[in-house]
Design an enzyme around this catalytic site. Structure first.
Site, mmCIF file in Angstrom:
data_model
loop_
_atom_site.group_PDB
_atom_site.id
_atom_site.type_symbol
_atom_site.label_atom_id
_atom_site.label_comp_id
_atom_site.label_asym_id
_atom_site.label_seq_id
_atom_site.Cartn_x
_atom_site.Cartn_y
_atom_site.Cartn_z
ATOM 1 N N ASP A 34 -10.816 2.005 -3.420
ATOM 2 C CA ASP A 34 -11.453 1.514 -2.191
ATOM 3 C C ASP A 34 -12.960 1.483 -2.350
ATOM 4 O O ASP A 34 -13.657 0.906 -1.524
ATOM 5 C CB ASP A 34 -11.093 2.425 -1.009
ATOM 6 C CG ASP A 34 -9.733 2.073 -0.424
ATOM 7 O OD1 ASP A 34 -9.150 1.061 -0.843
ATOM 8 O OD2 ASP A 34 -9.255 2.812 0.452
ATOM 9 N N ASP B 150 0.833 -1.200 0.000
ATOM 10 C CA ASP B 150 0.000 0.000 0.000
ATOM 11 C C ASP B 150 0.869 1.253 0.000
ATOM 12 O O ASP B 150 2.075 1.197 0.325
ATOM 13 C CB ASP B 150 -0.881 -0.027 1.266
ATOM 14 C CG ASP B 150 -2.194 0.708 1.085
ATOM 15 O OD1 ASP B 150 -2.323 1.475 0.115
ATOM 16 O OD2 ASP B 150 -3.092 0.524 1.936
HETATM 17 C C1 DGJ Z 1 -5.899 1.857 1.846
HETATM 18 C C2 DGJ Z 1 -6.261 0.645 1.040
HETATM 19 O O1 DGJ Z 1 -6.780 1.044 -0.184
HETATM 20 C C3 DGJ Z 1 -7.249 -0.201 1.839
HETATM 21 O O2 DGJ Z 1 -7.638 -1.321 1.077
HETATM 22 C C4 DGJ Z 1 -6.629 -0.619 3.132
HETATM 23 O O3 DGJ Z 1 -5.556 -1.505 2.899
HETATM 24 C C5 DGJ Z 1 -6.156 0.591 3.913
HETATM 25 N N1 DGJ Z 1 -5.320 1.434 3.100
HETATM 26 C C6 DGJ Z 1 -5.401 0.188 5.142
HETATM 27 O O4 DGJ Z 1 -4.858 1.239 5.792
#
Ligand code: DGJ
Length: 734
Positions: free
Chosen positions: A546, A478
């Protein structure tokens, strides 16, 4: 007076048009760069200027390329290099440059003349053509590289810059590509967004002047605008016909793509690293390599363009593009930061019951002095939190395996929380400005990947978890912050930071990929903030957004699908949105499917449906992942969005249709024409993912249709408010 002026203008135009329609002088060199369907032709005249005289459909008689003297001129080009293959700044150029430098002696101009060119095989059926250019007055050279992938119709283009002047030369701008296309009108589709609303298309007619797509965000660079675009000539981009160039820059940092409709109404564009705050001091004898710009030129609209890019990406770019992917259950939305060992091991059982391949433990598992219980602390302290996970990751890996499921983990290795042991120990590893307050994005700061020690640390984060847990089967990488406070304490050239950061990032990614070539890696950036073919050289898949609301996802995935193949697009079924689980599952199936739900909260039918859907997916994933994708009905144009995937032998297709309107009586009122089938074959149409307790209005195993019928007359998937998502399997009948 006026009459005389007009007459002389007329004479000038007459003589000019005679010159332009005349064949090229015999001593001109024509460098022809070809794929199966496309040709890019660069002419070198007696003055050794390399200029683009053709970009489009290739000619069937190659000897006729030598006849092309000019391209698209509609009047006087004062400099004769509006169509330069790599426009130098200073000197005679008047337009947006591809390259701008200040020489060691302070001369701010550049001239680039042709020296020689060569073509050679570059492996995997590709050919690399390199054109060498040199400044006649300075020991300064540029090589233009064009790697062609004939079967996939893709051209990858970049440049290398070097010199042997007495001191460093400053590169102010150093594009990867400079292309030139004349047409009557130009329609640019670009994409914009933000967190949870990635990839919104905007199509506009380009007018005289310069239109710039760019980012200055550093990391998470695509948050507002990705480096991918569609360019349609003479009319807005159509799905199945018309000339469309699809382009994308393989770079995970600041980029700039500038489209200039020149004074003669011809289009030139430059794509590369953003010159913003990035003057690069190039030492004598060193070589600077720009990132690659990738493009395909389609005469069959957006559809042809995206199928070419998909094929290219699977075959030549994305690791294991023709291999397998793991379905997974992720705990992020099920638990957020609130979990412990018992909760997680219970989720393994849920994942097993559901039927996925892997469990992915997300954010919140690390930090002891500062436990990661929210997003304000602990990034950088990559040790298991002893309260949440007293037996460590190793225990979780083996418990998962005992349950019959693989185990994967979330990392955000480029980042640091202000409240972390890492920051306390190494404040000089953090990007921040002297004499300024720290400014945070998601309460965190970015590590200085231009520093080789930090690169080692970041590689070590991944390597340590892998060394300690060799059977760890998946990593989600991430990146949740942009680069604020852009300053490195250790980089001697402050204006190198943005570029050196990405080079440092790639060094780390490459080390990880080299040491763990088979490890599936998900590219994530707070949603889809980093989706580009630079990073996808090392990652098997990416997280588009997301936002997993089923309806929203139809649009988001639709737009990513112009550039990126289904096998790399991670789609998870979550609790976002109002659509039933069938709808969300059908949508997720159009890529690499996963779950982020509390399985124990599913009712009996939801669970049964999901278990069966996973089995169906397992059976059909080769078609979805490796097949050709056809977008049949756009969610932007009607009540129904529809697209299908057809396998290479055209004996199997999977066809997805969704209701995207909640207006009264909305639905598929008539047939939708299929595409990509064999007209001579006969097919049956069978509904999939039928929800337990409901009956399909379509299944009729005995009726068959010719491919010709399905592609000419079409078929109605019967989408309406009661059947808001419909998946059909189209199979060659025996
Ligand atoms: C952002 C990501 O897009 C999410 O899927 C998740 O992993 C969060 N970060 C966790 O902090």
């Amino acid at each position: 007076m006026i009459r005389t002026f007009l007459f002389s203008q007329f004479l000038l135009l007459l003589s000019l048009s005679t010159v332009l329609s005349a064949p090229a002088p015999p001593d001109d060199t024509h460098i022809v760069i070809e794929t199966r369907q496309t040709a890019l032709v660069i002419r070198v005249n007696k003055d050794k200027d390399p200029v683009i005289v053709h970009l489009g459909t290739k000619l069937s008689h190659p000897e006729e390329y030598a006849r092309i003297s000019s391209n698209g001129k509609r009047g006087e080009d004062y400099t004769a290099i509006y169509n330069s293959a790599y426009t130098p700044a200073g000197g005679r150029n008047l337009l947006e440059p591809a390259i701008q430098v200040t020489h060691a002696d302070g001369n701010p101009s550049l001239d680039l003349r042709y020296v020689r060119h060569e073509s050679k095989p570059a492996g995997d059926g590709a050919t690399l053509t390199t054109i060498y250019l040199k400044d006649p007055q300075y020991a300064f050279e540029v090589a233009l590289h064009y790697k062609t992938y004939p079967d996939e119709d893709v051209i990858e283009q970049w440049s290398t810059i070097k010199h042997t002047e007495k001191k460093a030369v400053t590169l102010h701008k150093y594009a990867s590509a400079n292309l030139y296309i004349p047409a009557d009108t130009y329609y640019l589709t670009h994409f914009h967004g933000d967190w949870a609303r990635e990839m919104n298309p905007r199509e506009e007619a380009l007018t005289e002047g310069v239109k710039v797509l760019d980012t200055k965000l550093g990391t998470r660079a695509d948050l507002f605008q990705p480096p991918s675009f569609l360019l349609a000539l003479d009319k807005p981009a159509q799905e199945n016909e018309g000339d469309v160039l699809a382009g994308t820059l393989a770079w995970s940092g600041n980029y700039q793509i500038a489209f200039e409709v020149d004074p003669l109404h011809n289009l030139r564009f430059m794509a590369g690293i953003n010159p913003y705050a990035s003057a690069y001091s190039l030492a004598p004898g060193k070589e600077f390599t720009t990132p690659a710009f990738l493009f395909t030129y389609s005469t069959t609209g957006k559809g042809g363009a995206s199928r070419s890019l998909h094929r290219w990406a699977r075959k030549h770019r994305i690791p294991q593009g023709d291999g397998n992917r793991l379905t997974l259950l992720n705990n992020w939305e099920a638990t957020y930061f609130d979990f412990n060992e018992e909760k997680i091991t219970a989720l393994f059982k849920d994942g097993k019951k559901l039927g996925v391949d892997l469990f992915l433990l997300d954010d919140g598992w690390f930090g002891n002095k500062y436990p990661r219980n929210n997003d304000h602390t602990s990034l950088g302290d990559w040790q298991e939190n002893k309260t949440k996970l007293p037996h460590g990751l190793g225990y979780l890996v083996s418990e998962a395996e005992k349950t019959g499921i693989k185990f994967g983990i979330w990392l955000e290795p480029e980042m640091v929380s202000p409240k972390s042991e890492l920051y306390e120990k190494h404040p000089d590893w953090v990007l921040k400005l002297p004499n300024r307050e720290e400014y945070y994005f998601r309460n965190q700061l970015v590590l200085d990947l231009s520093n080789p020690k930090v690169q080692d640390f970041v590689f070590g984060v991944v390597d340590n978890v892998m060394t300690k847990n060799p059977s760890l089967a998946y990593i989600k990488w991430d990146c949740n912050a942009v680069i604020y406070n852009a300053f490195s304490a250790t980089n001697p050239n402050p204006s190198h930071l943005y570029v050196d950061y990405v080079h440092g990032l790639y060094k780390v990614m490459e080390r990880v990929h080299t040491k763990y070539p088979k490890l599936p890696l998900m590219l994530c950036s707070g949603g889809g903030g980093r989706v580009d073919y630079g990073s996808l050289r090392y990652f098997t898949e990416f997280w588009p957004s997301d936002n997993t609301d089923g309806l929203e996802r139809i649009f988001i995935q639709w737009n990513y699908s112009y550039f990126f193949p289904a096998i790399a697009t991670c789609n998870h079924i979550t609790d976002w949105g109002k659509q039933p689980i069938k709808f969300r599952t059908d949508v997720a199936m159009m890529g690499k499917m996963g779950y982020d739900i509390v399985v124990s909260k599913l009712d009996e039918k939801e669970l049964q449906f999901s278990q069966e859907a996973l089995k169906t997916y397992d059976r059909l994933k080769p078609v979805i992942w490796q097949g050709d994708q056809y977008r049949l009905a756009s969610p932007y144009e009607g009540d129904v969005a529809s697209l299908m995937y057809v396998n290479g032998s055209k004996d199997k297709a999977v066809w997805f249709s969704y209701l995207v309107s909640n207006r009264y009586n909305a639905g598929s009122k008539g047939n939708i024409r299929l595409a990509g089938l064999d007209p001579a074959k006969t097919y049956s149409v069978q509904e999939l993912n039928v929800y337990p307790g409901t009956k399909s209005s379509i299944n009729n195993a005995t009726t068959t249709y010719s491919g010709n019928y399905l592609m000419t007359v079409g078929f109605n998937p019967n989408v309406d408010a009661r059947r808001a998502s419909v998946v059909l399997e189209v199979t060659e009948a025996n």
